[in-house]
Design an enzyme around this catalytic site. Sequence first.
Site, short mmCIF file in Angstrom:
data_model
loop_
_atom_site.label_atom_id
_atom_site.label_comp_id
_atom_site.label_asym_id
_atom_site.label_seq_id
_atom_site.Cartn_x
_atom_site.Cartn_y
_atom_site.Cartn_z
N HIS A 84 0.85 -1.18 0.00
CA HIS A 84 0.00 0.00 0.00
C HIS A 84 0.89 1.23 0.00
O HIS A 84 1.92 1.26 0.67
CB HIS A 84 -0.90 0.01 1.24
CG HIS A 84 -1.85 1.16 1.24
ND1 HIS A 84 -3.05 1.11 0.58
CD2 HIS A 84 -1.76 2.39 1.78
CE1 HIS A 84 -3.66 2.28 0.73
NE2 HIS A 84 -2.91 3.07 1.46
N ASP A 163 -14.98 3.51 7.01
CA ASP A 163 -13.91 4.36 6.45
C ASP A 163 -14.40 5.15 5.25
O ASP A 163 -14.00 6.29 5.05
CB ASP A 163 -12.69 3.52 6.05
CG ASP A 163 -11.59 4.42 5.48
OD1 ASP A 163 -11.08 5.26 6.24
OD2 ASP A 163 -11.29 4.32 4.28
N ARG A 170 -13.93 13.52 6.40
CA ARG A 170 -12.65 14.16 6.70
C ARG A 170 -12.18 15.02 5.53
O ARG A 170 -11.61 16.09 5.71
CB ARG A 170 -11.60 13.10 7.03
CG ARG A 170 -11.82 12.44 8.38
CD ARG A 170 -10.98 11.18 8.51
NE ARG A 170 -9.59 11.40 8.28
CZ ARG A 170 -8.76 10.53 7.68
NH1 ARG A 170 -9.19 9.36 7.26
NH2 ARG A 170 -7.50 10.82 7.52
N SER A 185 -7.35 4.54 9.02
CA SER A 185 -8.04 4.42 7.74
C SER A 185 -7.33 3.41 6.83
O SER A 185 -7.95 2.51 6.26
CB SER A 185 -8.08 5.81 7.09
OG SER A 185 -8.44 5.74 5.74
N LYS A 189 -8.42 -1.00 6.23
CA LYS A 189 -8.70 -1.59 4.91
C LYS A 189 -7.73 -2.73 4.60
O LYS A 189 -8.13 -3.76 4.06
CB LYS A 189 -8.61 -0.50 3.84
CG LYS A 189 -9.79 0.45 3.88
CD LYS A 189 -9.67 1.59 2.91
CE LYS A 189 -8.67 2.61 3.33
NZ LYS A 189 -8.76 3.92 2.73
N1 URA Z 1 -5.28 7.06 2.41
C1 URA Z 1 -6.31 6.48 3.07
O1 URA Z 1 -6.78 5.42 2.68
N2 URA Z 1 -6.79 7.09 4.17
C2 URA Z 1 -6.30 8.25 4.65
O2 URA Z 1 -6.78 8.74 5.65
C3 URA Z 1 -5.24 8.85 3.94
C4 URA Z 1 -4.74 8.22 2.84
#
Ligand code: URA
Length: 432
Positions: A84, A163, A170, A185, A189
Amino acid sequence: MVHAAELIRRKRDGEDLAAGEIGELVLAYARGDVPDYQLAAFCMAVYFRGLNGAETFALTDAMIRSGETIELGREIGRKVVDKHSTGGVGDKTSLAVGPIVAACGVPFGKMSGRGLGHTGGTLDKLESIPGFRVELTTEEFLRQVREVGLAIIGQSANLVPADKLLYALRDVTATVDNISLIAASIMSKKIAAGADAIVLDVKVGDGAFMKTIEDARELAQMMLELGRHAGREVACVLTDMDQPLGQTVGNALEIRETIATLRGAGPPDFTELVLSACAHLLAFSDLDLDEEAGRERASAAVQDGSALAMYERWIAAQGGDPAEEALPTAPVVREVAAETGGFVRAIGAVAVGMAALRLGAGRRTKEERIDHAVGVRCLKKRGDAVTADEVLAEIHARDDESAGRACAEVLAAYAVGDEAPPARPIVLETIA
Ligand code: URA
């Protein structure tokens, strides 16, 4: 019944909340029992007061529990690895890492996102390939990882729905850039999507959420702890995002650069980052390799053509045409020439990302359509010598007007001076 106003007040006043209180608040929000305005106020209180480690674990855990989870390793019957990136300009790393790792015999199943603002998204890049389907059912996704060894798809609707809601909130309440909220966040995931081992690429610099190495370290450390708490193996690479990654910014252009990299002809910074991520992922895999051997195996997969063959198999499996000639091309290509000679001292990553966005490569709102053909190629990178009138970059545009505007923006993004800047490696640090 959760008393949201009371929790907001206590966080505003700097109190630590109990894990159960955070869990209840987030799950009530995901069910629609707490309104947006209260969660927005809570996020702002968190922005100023922060969350401690236990609160961040509780937030992550509640977000995971808001939806379905996948046991990828158990479903595939093998250890599955994932990577990621925290997001940047010209970041197509997963598109090259996936085929290389899979060509080495390690299953790679990944759920990716779309771009917003100056950062691009893996799904948008993939959709520049004619026919490519980013939406597979969970069954199709698992079958493809099992049979082909590689699948990259959009996040399933039921994975961490909290999220989705929270991130959108946000995004419009200036509460994205808080380390605990970002860590929860991302890791919710990753953990819900089920890989056993995860390599996190934390971008640092102008084009990244984390502008300083200290903040990037703190985010990396927090994500490592969240991952380990959930029983996952995690490594973080802190990488340079002070200039665009590789040469290209824009969807089809980035796919072309990915193909070149899989042929062994990619730009040095991008190639280095890809091989470094592959080395970590292969060292995490069940192949019993250390990082050095992983890197050798990854390089060999590029040299012997198996990584490119895997790319073609993967794209075809998801309905796409893997031929480079099938990618869209922009009707107008303009060169950006240096006004003076010297050395490229800096290239503003956000400025180049925004120029690409305004050409149509990204979207300002979730509804906007993307023009997959357009973008920017930064032919000169930081540290390169240039002579006056030499080509710094290329603009790929839909029409003359947008090309002219982008030329001016990209020229302004380049700082050319008499002295070469100090060398800065693409991988700044590894935290494992
Ligand atoms: N990427 C995400 O998935 N969440 C965040 O809060 C910032 C970057």
